[in-house]
Design an enzyme around this catalytic site. Structure first.
Site, PDB file in Angstrom:
ATOM      1  N   ARG A 129     -11.188  -0.758  14.343  1.00  0.00           N
ATOM      2  CA  ARG A 129     -10.814   0.611  14.702  1.00  0.00           C
ATOM      3  C   ARG A 129     -11.035   0.761  16.211  1.00  0.00           C
ATOM      4  NH1 ARG A 129     -10.520   5.605  12.491  1.00  0.00           N
ATOM      5  NH2 ARG A 129      -8.990   4.524  11.172  1.00  0.00           N
ATOM      6  N   ARG A 183     -14.465  -3.434  10.949  1.00  0.00           N
ATOM      7  CA  ARG A 183     -14.913  -3.132   9.596  1.00  0.00           C
ATOM      8  C   ARG A 183     -14.671  -4.374   8.743  1.00  0.00           C
ATOM      9  NH1 ARG A 183     -11.112   1.939   9.647  1.00  0.00           N
ATOM     10  NH2 ARG A 183      -9.950   0.325  10.755  1.00  0.00           N
ATOM     11  N   LYS A 225       0.835  -1.197   0.000  1.00  0.00           N
ATOM     12  CA  LYS A 225       0.000   0.000   0.000  1.00  0.00           C
ATOM     13  C   LYS A 225       0.871   1.247   0.000  1.00  0.00           C
ATOM     14  CE  LYS A 225      -0.641  -0.725   4.991  1.00  0.00           C
ATOM     15  NZ  LYS A 225      -1.644  -0.948   6.067  1.00  0.00           N
ATOM     16  N   ASN A 246      -3.809   6.063  13.378  1.00  0.00           N
ATOM     17  CA  ASN A 246      -4.421   7.224  12.740  1.00  0.00           C
ATOM     18  C   ASN A 246      -4.495   8.393  13.720  1.00  0.00           C
ATOM     19  OD1 ASN A 246      -5.665   6.102   9.991  1.00  0.00           O
ATOM     20  ND2 ASN A 246      -5.893   4.539  11.579  1.00  0.00           N
TER      21      ASN A 246
END
Length: 330
Positions: free
Chosen positions: A214, A229, A164, A287
Site C-alpha cells: 500500500r 501486507r 475478484k 483506492n
C-alpha cells in the site's frame, strides 16, 4: 480552521489504528477544530446541501484501545457543508448506491462553495479496481468481463489467475485459479451471478509472497514508505482484514515511478489522498474512497503520515502552492 469528517459511527472505529482518527489527532495538535457526521446526516433542503454535524474533541486522557476517546462539545447543529473550511469524506466502503448518492451531494455542495476531499466526482469516476485500466502499461494482464467463456479463455491463456468482484473490499471474494482448478466453473458462476455481474481477472503475480504494497499518495506525491501486507502461510490475499501482516518499507525506484505516474495525473481531479496497491512491479488497485495504513507506517518508520496529509490539506484550503521538492523527501 474547522473541518467536517463524514465518517462511520465513531464507536465503531478502532481508534488505535484508524487513519481517520490519526488525521483528527494531527488536526488537534495543530490547533484546528473538527466535527463529524454520517452519510445519513447529509440532506438537501430547498436546493442547499446541509448536514446535521456534531462538534467533537479528543479526550486528553484518551484510551485509544477503547471507545471513550472522544467527547461531543454540543448537540448537533444544522449547517451547510460550505460552512466548513473543508469536508473529509472518510466513510469506509462498501461503495453502494447510498455512497453514490453522497458523492452527488458533494458535487452539489461544491457548486455552493464547499471544499470536499476526496471530491465527489473524483470518487465516483475512479472505481478502485477499474481505475487501473487508465494505467494499463503498469498493470499485469487484466480482463474485465462477465462473459464466462471469455473468462475461461483468459484463465487458459495465463494459467494462473486471480478473479475478484469489482465491489469487494478487504480481500473478500478473491479467488486464485490455477491451471488445474477443479471448481473453475462454480467459482466463475458464483462471482458473475451466472453471467449477470462483471468481475476482474488478472494474471497471478507471484511477488505477492513479498507483500501487497500500500503506497499512500498525498496531493500527487508518494509517502516515502509503503506498507507491504504479507499474506499468511497458505493464503493468497495480503489484505490486513484477511490476516495479512503489515511490514513498512522504503519505496523502491519502481514503486516511486508508479506512484508518481498515478499521483500526478489524478491529483488534479480532486483526489487529495490515494492508496495505490502494488504487487511486485504492477499496480493492482487505486483506492480513493477512504485509504488507510497511516498508523502502521508511522509506528514502524517514525514518518508522520497524518502530519503530511494535514499539511497538504491546510495548504490547499489556504490557497498556498505546493513545494514539490519538500514533499518528495522524508
Amino acid at each position: 480552521m474547522h473541518f467536517l469528517f463524514v465518517i462511520d459511527p465513531l464507536p465503531a472505529l478502532k481508534a488505535w489504528k484508524d487513519s481517520s482518527v490519526a488525521i483528527m489527532r494531527s488536526l488537534a495538535a495543530h490547533g484546528h477544530d473538527f466535527s463529524f457526521a454520517t452519510m445519513g446526516d447529509l440532506y438537501v433542503l430547498e436546493g442547499r446541501v446541509l448536514v446535521s454535524a456534531t462538534a467533537m474533541r479528543l479526550r486528553a486522557d484518551a484510551d485509544w484501545q477503547g471507545h471513550d476517546w472522544w467527547t461531543q462539545d454540543a448537540a448537533p447543529r444544522e449547517c451547510a457543508l460550505a460552512d466548513f473550511d473543508a469536508v473529509l469524506m472518510r466513510k469506509d466502503p462498501p461503495f453502494d448506491m447510498e455512497y453514490v448518492y453522497a458523492t452527488h451531494l458533494f458535487d452539489y455542495a461544491a457548486s455552493q462553495g464547499a471544499r470536499v476531499f476526496n471530491a465527489g466526482a473524483a470518487i465516483r469516476n475512479h472505481p478502485e479496481k477499474l481505475a487501473i485500466t487508465e494505467f494499463a502499461q503498469y498493470t499485469a494482464p487484466t480482463l474485465v468481463s462477465r462473459d464466462m467463456a471469455r473468462l475461461r479463455a483468459f484463465q487458459a491463456q495465463h494459467g494462473d489467475v486471480i478473479v475478484k468482484p469489482l465491489d469487494g473490499m478487504g480481500g473478500s471474494g478473491i479467488f486464485r485459479l490455477r491451471p488445474d482448478e477443479p471448481n473453475l466453473g462454480s467459482i466463475l458462476e458464483a462471482l458473475t451471478g451466472m453471467g449477470e455481474r462483471t468481475i476482474m481477472a488478472q494474471r497471478y503475480i507471484p511477488e505477492i509472497r513479498d507483500g501487497d504494497k500500500r503506497i499512500l499518495i498525498i496531493d500527487g506525491e508518494p509517502v516515502p514508505f509503503a506498507l507491504a501486507r504479507v499474506p499468511l502461510q497458505g493464503e493468497t490475499r495480503g489484505n490486513l482484514a484477511a490476516g495479512g501482516r503489515g511490514r513498512a518499507q522504503p519505496l523502491s525506484d519502481r514503486d516511486r515511478e508508479l506512484a508518481r505516474a498515478v499521483g500526478r495525473r489524478l491529483a488534479g481531479r480532486g483526489l487529495l489522498l490515494i492508496g495505490l496497491d502494488v504487487i511486485g512491479d504492477y499496480i493492482t488497485e487505486i483506492n480513493v474512497t477512504s485509504p488507510t495504513c497511516f498508523v502502521e507506517i508511522t509506528e514502524q518508520t517514525g514518518f508522520d503520515v497524518a502530519g503530511r496529509f494535514v499539511d497538504a490539506l491546510v495548504r490547499i484550503v489556504s490557497g498556498r502552492p505546493a513545494d514539490r521538492g519538500a514533499a518528495a523527501t522524508p
